[in-house]
Scaffold this active site. Structure first.
Site, PDB file in Angstrom:
ATOM      1  N   ILE A 168       0.836  -1.200   0.000  1.00  0.00           N
ATOM      2  CA  ILE A 168       0.000   0.000   0.000  1.00  0.00           C
ATOM      3  C   ILE A 168       0.871   1.250   0.000  1.00  0.00           C
ATOM      4  O   ILE A 168       2.025   1.225   0.418  1.00  0.00           O
ATOM      5  CB  ILE A 168      -0.985   0.011   1.188  1.00  0.00           C
ATOM      6  CG1 ILE A 168      -0.264  -0.153   2.527  1.00  0.00           C
ATOM      7  CG2 ILE A 168      -2.027  -1.084   1.013  1.00  0.00           C
ATOM      8  CD1 ILE A 168      -1.206  -0.120   3.727  1.00  0.00           C
ATOM      9  N   GLU A 169       0.304   2.345  -0.503  1.00  0.00           N
ATOM     10  CA  GLU A 169       1.103   3.522  -0.803  1.00  0.00           C
ATOM     11  C   GLU A 169       1.738   4.167   0.421  1.00  0.00           C
ATOM     12  O   GLU A 169       2.780   4.814   0.312  1.00  0.00           O
ATOM     13  CB  GLU A 169       0.265   4.550  -1.564  1.00  0.00           C
ATOM     14  CG  GLU A 169      -0.895   5.132  -0.808  1.00  0.00           C
ATOM     15  CD  GLU A 169      -1.778   5.995  -1.719  1.00  0.00           C
ATOM     16  OE1 GLU A 169      -1.838   7.208  -1.500  1.00  0.00           O
ATOM     17  OE2 GLU A 169      -2.409   5.443  -2.641  1.00  0.00           O
ATOM     18  N   GLN A 170       1.141   4.001   1.583  1.00  0.00           N
ATOM     19  CA  GLN A 170       1.745   4.578   2.789  1.00  0.00           C
ATOM     20  C   GLN A 170       3.042   3.871   3.172  1.00  0.00           C
ATOM     21  O   GLN A 170       3.833   4.424   3.936  1.00  0.00           O
ATOM     22  CB  GLN A 170       0.750   4.528   3.959  1.00  0.00           C
ATOM     23  CG  GLN A 170      -0.403   5.506   3.823  1.00  0.00           C
ATOM     24  CD  GLN A 170      -1.476   5.055   2.852  1.00  0.00           C
ATOM     25  OE1 GLN A 170      -1.452   3.920   2.334  1.00  0.00           O
ATOM     26  NE2 GLN A 170      -2.443   5.913   2.580  1.00  0.00           N
ATOM     27  N   GLY A 171       3.244   2.655   2.648  1.00  0.00           N
ATOM     28  CA  GLY A 171       4.534   2.004   2.815  1.00  0.00           C
ATOM     29  C   GLY A 171       4.524   0.591   3.353  1.00  0.00           C
ATOM     30  O   GLY A 171       5.538  -0.093   3.301  1.00  0.00           O
TER      31      GLY A 171
END
Length: 537
Positions: free
Chosen positions: A327-330
């Site tokens: 996911i883009e948050q990491g």
């Protein structure tokens, strides 16, 4: 030097007309106390004025963490550039920042999150800017909106379309912040920052480098202070040489409506049976069908909406771990969380800094992405970023454009139209009353994903709804599956603004999807990677 100061003292350091970069993803990692102090100083003194603020993912979410709304004041903000913005239900009062955007009181831009991080990195290295194909033929492209969200933004473009080496590219000029406001869990007396209670690292390091390398200051909000020399060097994510001032907020929330959950920060692992399995309803049927598109051994990106339930579907089917979620948050691996904790994951394998996760996405290193849609156009384009009749409900694109720009396979999911009264059970779908709003439209209001570009790049695009499955082809949208109990003409073809192609091998969706019991899902194995020539296009 004592770096520890009060929030009011830190707010007083921000000059008028400064460019301020803020690290957060909605409530995750939001330096809320610092933003509150800036807003309070403006109310008291009229300063700082005419700020430009940068929010690579988003700041605040209107659910206990006010975030950017602390500074959404006329005169304080002149320009705001965000990956996304706070959203709320259509029945609620719009967030203050949306009122400013709609009233043309602030020049507002929606730049894809990964590109915004790239702009920081280029500014830190004193390079001119970002040259990218991410966003071509979407709202990012100046041949469409050029990232502008209102008329005030249209007067000052942030992106150009240029020719380079015989190809079309988008060019974003690097932006050097005078102030970076970041967040961590712990600091020592020298300003070294660790993130042990955080649900993600986000992009604080890149933002700090961009400010420091251009003569600016870095303010870090933390939960607690530690003695100099007491932090392990391998745990320090941002060194003290990059941090000028420290503000302590012992009450900072880990993320939205979450004071602290050690499973979010990877300090403990939750038992799998502690995760809620989705209740049986229409959305679960769609999520199950989306899950059938996956292959075991894949790395799969996950977006907000119906697809966010797919990890729970795999868990219920005994397939947890067959796919690695990114996911883009990491977060990499584990179980992505839902609702207010979206953007976090429990039991993660690793946490990547968001800028590097976006590099992974922009270069299509992953295998598939599961995302939502608000509208689908005749040409296969998708809108997730704007509905003019309820703008504050759509938060902007976030990392959607970065993720979809080159993704090998994308599965979009959503309801076929809006407002339909539906029933499900006994292996079939029952459409009791049709919705009033069609979601398959001749032209989407906002192009967040370009169907024509997807075709040109050979991307594998699937659209899954409760009543059918469609594929994007060079000739248009091809209907490949239909739900049991659905009438092809009345419930599908007549409910689209444009003609759909119908496969001569049209299948009926698996009836097991429409039963409450698990479906007995199996996933084919992903093919082994082999070396080959990957293009840069």
């Amino acid at each position: 030097m004592n770096k520890h100061i009060t929030p009011a003292e830190a707010a007083a350091l921000i000059p008028d007309r400064a460019i301020v970069s803020v690290s957060s993803s909605s409530g995750l990692g939001c330096p809320d106390l610092m933003l509150k102090a800036i807003g309070e100083r403006f109310e008291t003194t009229g300063h700082p004025r005419d700020l430009t603020t940068l929010h690579p993912i988003a700041a605040g979410d209107m659910s206990g963490i006010k975030g950017v709304d602390h500074i959404a004041k006329k005169g304080l903000l002149k320009k705001i550039i965000g990956g996304s913005y706070p959203s709320g239900p259509s029945s609620s009062e719009p967030p203050l920042i949306w009122q400013m955007i709609g009233g043309n009181e602030v020049a507002a831009y929606n730049i894809p999150s990964g590109i915004l991080f790239d702009m920081h990195r280029e500014a830190a290295a004193k390079r001119p800017g970002v040259l990218t194909k991410v966003g071509l033929d979407t709202f990012v492209d100046p041949e469409r909106e050029g990232c502008a969200m209102n008329a005030a933004a249209e007067a000052e473009p942030v992106v150009k379309r240029i020719r380079f080496e015989g190809e079309d590219w988008l060019y974003f000029k690097a932006i050097a912040p005078q102030v970076a406001i970041i967040r961590a869990t712990t600091t020592d007396e020298r300003g070294n920052l660790t993130y042990e209670h955080e649900g993600a690292y986000l992009g604080g390091l890149d933002q700090a480098l961009a400010a420091r390398n251009n003569g600016g200051i870095v303010i870090a909000q933390v939960k607690r202070l530690a003695k100099e020399g007491s932090l392990k060097p391998h745990d320090v994510r941002i060194p003290g040489v990059l941090v000028d001032y420290i503000v302590v907020d012992p009450d900072q929330k880990q993320t939205t409506q979450t004071l602290y959950d050690p499973a979010i920060s990877g300090e403990i692992f939750r038992p799998l049976d502690s995760f809620r399995v989705p209740e049986f309803n229409i959305q679960k049927v769609i999520a199950r069908r989306v899950a059938q598109e996956l292959q075991s051994g894949s790395a799969v990106n996950l977006g907000f909406g119906i697809s966010a339930n797919v990890p729970r579907i795999l868990m219920e089917e005994g397939l947890h771990g067959a796919v690695t979620w990114v996911i883009e948050q990491g977060a990499v691996g584990g179980v992505p969380l839902l609702d207010f904790a979206f953007g976090c994951a429990s039991n993660a394998d690793a946490f990547m800094p968001s800028p590097y996760q976006f590099t992974y996405f922009q270069g299509a290193g992953f295998d598939a992405s599961l995302l939502s849609f608000l509208e689908i156009g005749r040409d296969g384009s998708v809108n997730v970023s704007r509905l003019s009749f309820r703008p504050h409900v759509t938060a902007g694109a976030g990392g959607f454009v970065d993720i979809t720009a080159r993704a090998k396979k994308i599965v979009f999911s959503g309801m076929f139209n809006a407002g339909a009264k539906l029933g499900v059970g006994e292996g079939r779908l029952v459409i009791e009353k049709e919705g009033k709003l069609k979601k398959l439209v001749n032209a989407v209001e906002h192009v967040t994903f370009s169907g024509p570009r997807g075709i040109a790049q050979g991307q594998d695009i699937t659209y899954v709804t409760e009543r059918c499955v469609m594929k994007l082809t060079p000739d248009g949208l091809l209907l490949t599956e239909i739900a049991p109990g659905v009438d092809l003409e009345a419930h599908i073809l007549d409910q689209s603004e444009f003609p759909l192609l119908v496969s001569d091998r049209l299948k009926v969706m698996d009836a097991a999807l429409f039963h409450e019991a698990p479906v007995g899902l199996t996933l084919p194995a992903k093919a082994r990677r082999v070396l080959g020539g990957a293009g840069h296009g």
